[in-house]
Design a protein around this motif. Sequence first.
Motif, PDB file in Angstrom:
ATOM      1  N   ASP A 108      -1.689  38.850   0.578  1.00 31.49           N
ATOM      2  CA  ASP A 108      -1.678  40.910   0.115  1.00 31.49           C
ATOM      3  C   ASP A 108      -1.364  40.978  -1.135  1.00 31.49           C
ATOM      4  OD1 ASP A 108      -2.704  43.081   0.360  1.00 31.49           O
ATOM      5  OD2 ASP A 108      -2.200  43.621   2.079  1.00 31.49           O
ATOM      6  N   ILE A 109      -1.370  41.217  -2.837  1.00 25.53           N
ATOM      7  CA  ILE A 109      -0.588  41.347  -3.629  1.00 25.53           C
ATOM      8  C   ILE A 109      -1.680  42.298  -4.222  1.00 25.53           C
ATOM      9  CG2 ILE A 109      -0.208  39.042  -3.943  1.00 25.53           C
ATOM     10  CD1 ILE A 109      -2.185  39.620  -6.276  1.00 25.53           C
ATOM     11  N   MET A 110      -0.347  43.499  -5.023  1.00 27.44           N
ATOM     12  CA  MET A 110      -0.566  44.644  -6.189  1.00 27.44           C
ATOM     13  C   MET A 110      -1.425  43.894  -7.415  1.00 27.44           C
ATOM     14  SD  MET A 110       0.105  47.145  -3.597  1.00 27.44           S
ATOM     15  CE  MET A 110      -0.227  48.350  -4.568  1.00 27.44           C
ATOM     16  N   ALA A 159      -2.517  51.291  -8.881  1.00 33.08           N
ATOM     17  CA  ALA A 159      -1.791  50.735  -8.119  1.00 33.08           C
ATOM     18  C   ALA A 159      -2.919  50.293  -7.178  1.00 33.08           C
ATOM     19  CB  ALA A 159      -0.641  50.075  -7.805  1.00 33.08           C
ATOM     20  N   ARG A 160      -3.194  48.851  -6.293  1.00 33.23           N
ATOM     21  CA  ARG A 160      -4.292  49.072  -5.358  1.00 33.23           C
ATOM     22  C   ARG A 160      -3.534  47.447  -4.705  1.00 33.23           C
ATOM     23  NH1 ARG A 160      -9.044  45.932  -6.529  1.00 33.23           N
ATOM     24  NH2 ARG A 160      -9.445  45.160  -8.650  1.00 33.23           N
ATOM     25  N   ASN A 202       6.386  39.942  -0.841  1.00 30.76           N
ATOM     26  CA  ASN A 202       6.280  39.315   0.976  1.00 30.76           C
ATOM     27  C   ASN A 202       5.785  38.244   1.170  1.00 30.76           C
ATOM     28  OD1 ASN A 202       5.803  42.593   1.318  1.00 30.76           O
ATOM     29  ND2 ASN A 202       4.036  42.301   0.088  1.00 30.76           N
ATOM     30  N   TYR A 203       5.603  38.091   2.554  1.00 24.51           N
ATOM     31  CA  TYR A 203       6.522  36.277   3.058  1.00 24.51           C
ATOM     32  C   TYR A 203       4.442  35.966   3.777  1.00 24.51           C
ATOM     33  CZ  TYR A 203      10.523  37.044   1.616  1.00 24.51           C
ATOM     34  OH  TYR A 203      11.662  36.845   0.738  1.00 24.51           O
ATOM     35  N   ASN A 204       3.777  35.061   3.860  1.00 27.49           N
ATOM     36  CA  ASN A 204       3.421  34.649   2.910  1.00 27.49           C
ATOM     37  C   ASN A 204       2.860  33.169   4.179  1.00 27.49           C
ATOM     38  OD1 ASN A 204       1.576  37.007   1.201  1.00 27.49           O
ATOM     39  ND2 ASN A 204       2.842  36.107   0.541  1.00 27.49           N
ATOM     40  N   ARG A 205       1.970  32.754   5.144  1.00 25.55           N
ATOM     41  CA  ARG A 205       1.805  31.713   5.502  1.00 25.55           C
ATOM     42  C   ARG A 205       1.397  30.520   5.356  1.00 25.55           C
ATOM     43  NH1 ARG A 205       0.261  30.634  12.296  1.00 25.55           N
ATOM     44  NH2 ARG A 205      -0.025  27.937  11.904  1.00 25.55           N
ATOM     45  N   ILE A 206       2.009  29.452   4.238  1.00 24.08           N
ATOM     46  CA  ILE A 206       0.741  28.864   3.927  1.00 24.08           C
ATOM     47  C   ILE A 206      -0.366  28.111   5.181  1.00 24.08           C
ATOM     48  CG2 ILE A 206       0.301  26.482   2.870  1.00 24.08           C
ATOM     49  CD1 ILE A 206       3.530  27.390   1.360  1.00 24.08           C
ATOM     50  N   GLN A 210      -6.672  34.593  -3.389  1.00 21.06           N
ATOM     51  CA  GLN A 210      -6.134  33.206  -2.761  1.00 21.06           C
ATOM     52  C   GLN A 210      -5.156  32.070  -3.977  1.00 21.06           C
ATOM     53  OE1 GLN A 210      -9.597  30.735  -0.903  1.00 21.06           O
ATOM     54  NE2 GLN A 210     -10.866  32.840  -1.241  1.00 21.06           N
ATOM     55  N   PHE A 211      -4.349  31.604  -3.457  1.00 23.20           N
ATOM     56  CA  PHE A 211      -3.298  31.011  -4.564  1.00 23.20           C
ATOM     57  C   PHE A 211      -3.609  29.069  -3.576  1.00 23.20           C
ATOM     58  CE2 PHE A 211      -2.449  35.484  -4.153  1.00 23.20           C
ATOM     59  CZ  PHE A 211      -2.196  35.206  -5.731  1.00 23.20           C
TER      60      PHE A 211
END
Length: 253
Positions: free
Chosen positions: A132-134, A185-186, A116-120, A191-192
């Motif tokens: 949003d990760i699994m 799985a959920r 998935n692609y996440n805006r910095i 945050q990174f």
Amino acid sequence: MKKLFGKFALVALFLSVIHVLPATGQGREDMAKYTSDFRFRDGIYVNFDQVKTNRPIPKAKILTSVDYNDKDFFRELLKSDKIYFYDNMGIRQEVAKNDIWGYARNGVLYIQVQGNYNRITFVGSISHFVADIMTYDPRYSGYPYGYGYYDPYYYSPYYYSPYSYYGNYYSPYGSYYSPYSRNMARSEIKQFIVDFDTGKVLDFDMENTELLLMKDAQLYEEYVRLPRKKKKELMFVYIRKFNEKNPLYLPVN
């Protein structure tokens, strides 16, 4: 003696200048201090080196049937398993979708995490984003209560019991073995932070915040002396302080 001291002073000055210059080999005259007005070049960033040099694969070099003017160009492009493009030598290349670092759209960076692609949203020497990760929890079993039921006796090869034949040694069956056990799985919002020196992506926690602050001795000393509760509360504040004292420089567009 004065001449010798003068030589040492010049050497120290020279080394300090070298230290603050960007590691890319470009002079500051070719670099711009990052501000909210900065725009990354639109395109696919195969790796982090392309991000640091602000040189992605532009749309014009990408081979695709997607309309280049489509506002959802990158979203449609990345539905394919592979991306095909021409390199600087005009040779056709390909890269797996899951191997690319990310892309920039309208000057904004998007980083890939788990496909998935996440805006910095916060860019700096230490950048920050949310994804949003699994995640998987092996304590949930599908039998006999159905998928998603919490199993307090889930299989653990290092389970310890004073009454066990194996004691605290490895047991192939743990305290309870069920052939029906499986991971649950959920989806989870995490945050990174990104170290813009190395490109490393780290969990946003106290340990990693402390690790990256070590590059600034003064801020690091301030932070490590805080009580644990304050450390947690002020993580983002200290990242902001770090970025203010150690601004990010990027190639001029």
